[in-house]
Design an enzyme around this catalytic site. Structure first.
Site, PDB file in Angstrom:
ATOM      1  N   GLY A 173      -6.785  21.848  -5.534  1.00 28.47           N
ATOM      2  CA  GLY A 173      -5.763  21.139  -6.284  1.00 28.47           C
ATOM      3  C   GLY A 173      -5.213  22.003  -7.406  1.00 28.47           C
TER       4      GLY A 173
ATOM      5  N   GLN B 231      -2.095  24.072  -9.823  1.00 27.85           N
ATOM      6  CA  GLN B 231      -1.088  25.113  -9.761  1.00 27.85           C
ATOM      7  C   GLN B 231      -1.765  26.488  -9.807  1.00 27.85           C
ATOM      8  OE1 GLN B 231       2.414  24.778  -9.779  1.00 27.85           O
ATOM      9  NE2 GLN B 231       2.563  22.546  -9.885  1.00 27.85           N
TER      10      GLN B 231
ATOM     11  N   ALA C 132     -10.694  25.981 -16.420  1.00 25.05           N
ATOM     12  CA  ALA C 132      -9.798  25.309 -15.475  1.00 25.05           C
ATOM     13  C   ALA C 132     -10.607  24.684 -14.346  1.00 25.05           C
ATOM     14  CB  ALA C 132      -8.782  26.303 -14.914  1.00 25.05           C
TER      15      ALA C 132
ATOM     16  N   GLY D 299     -14.002  24.403  -7.481  1.00 24.15           N
ATOM     17  CA  GLY D 299     -14.775  24.012  -8.648  1.00 24.15           C
ATOM     18  C   GLY D 299     -14.113  24.376  -9.952  1.00 24.15           C
ATOM     19  N   LEU D 300     -14.767  25.266 -10.738  1.00 27.83           N
ATOM     20  CA  LEU D 300     -14.318  25.559 -12.093  1.00 27.83           C
ATOM     21  C   LEU D 300     -14.272  27.057 -12.347  1.00 27.83           C
ATOM     22  CD1 LEU D 300     -16.803  26.516 -14.317  1.00 27.83           C
ATOM     23  CD2 LEU D 300     -17.682  24.337 -13.459  1.00 27.83           C
TER      24      LEU D 300
ATOM     25  N   CYS E 247      -1.757  26.950 -14.892  1.00 29.80           N
ATOM     26  CA  CYS E 247      -1.845  25.566 -14.402  1.00 29.80           C
ATOM     27  C   CYS E 247      -0.489  24.865 -14.419  1.00 29.80           C
ATOM     28  CB  CYS E 247      -2.872  24.772 -15.199  1.00 29.80           C
ATOM     29  SG  CYS E 247      -4.519  25.533 -15.184  1.00 29.80           S
TER      30      CYS E 247
END
Length: 221
Positions: free
Chosen positions: A69, A71, A140, A153-154, A171
């Protein structure tokens, strides 16, 4: 074994993306969950909702399309990337539950360094206020759910070259400031920070049996 925590060092992004897909597509209800901790060579990744105009100037940094998900974002050395390959249906988590869990794991890690951080409902991730700027992004998030399982994930900025973020609208937000742990806490032990993030995630997920390993998953061999 409920959970494998894999410390994978530096890994190529496209190869890692493909490996996540294979694990997710082939896992069964009995497959243990996995958390992959790593970093990537410099790369811009464009999420499912990504718009080309948010890449201002890629230069010599490759741009890779991703199915997470969000940008566009940047990954590079000195950034902790954590991929959560979890059966969220088995864990009884919804997507928003998982997002909240990740954000609060990072917020609590930063709190132990004396840094107040927070989430924003309209823009997933973790933010801090500094004397220079408000709402600077330090981490993010981007997830994908398939077959009731999470992947991606992150990314958490620890001690890295932040200048490539100036080549994009991070983003999808023009002029969004970004920061990192090294700027906020110059004396922080980055290895401790990495392990604290993992500890926070595991505690919140509720896994009672887990194993740390440096072995590559078979999908990355």
């Amino acid at each position: 074994m409920d959970l494998y925590i894999r410390h994978l060092g530096r890994q190529d992004y496209p190869k890692t993306l493909a490996a996540m897909h294979v694990l997710t597509q082939t896992r069964t209800p009995e497959t243990p969950d996995e958390i992959w901790c790593l970093e990537h060579p410099p790369v811009f990744t464009q999420g499912q909702a990504g718009k080309p105009e948010h890449i201002l100037h890629s230069g010599d940094i490759p741009v890779v399309q991703s199915d997470r998900g969000g940008q566009v974002t940047y990954h590079g050395p000195g950034q902790l990337v954590v991929y959560l390959l979890l059966d969220i249906k088995r864990l009884h988590y919804g997507v928003r539950d998982l997002v909240n869990l990740i954000e609060h794991a990072l917020i609590d890690t930063l709190a132990q360094l004396g840094v107040h951080a927070y989430a924003q409902a309209q823009a997933p991730g973790v933010y801090v206020d500094t004397p220079q700027v408000q709402a600077a992004k330090i981490a993010a998030l981007g997830l994908r759910i398939r077959k009731g399982c999470s992947l991606h994930g992150l990314s958490f900025n620890l001690d890295m070259d932040l200048s490539p973020f100036q080549q994009i609208n991070p983003c999808g937000y023009a002029g969004m400031p970004v920061t990192q742990v090294k700027t906020l806490c110059p004396e922080a032990d980055m290895d401790w920070v990495r392990m604290q993030v993992i500890t926070q995630l595991v505690n919140r997920l509720g896994h009672t049996q887990y194993q740390h390993t440096c072995d590559l998953p078979s999908t990355l061999d």
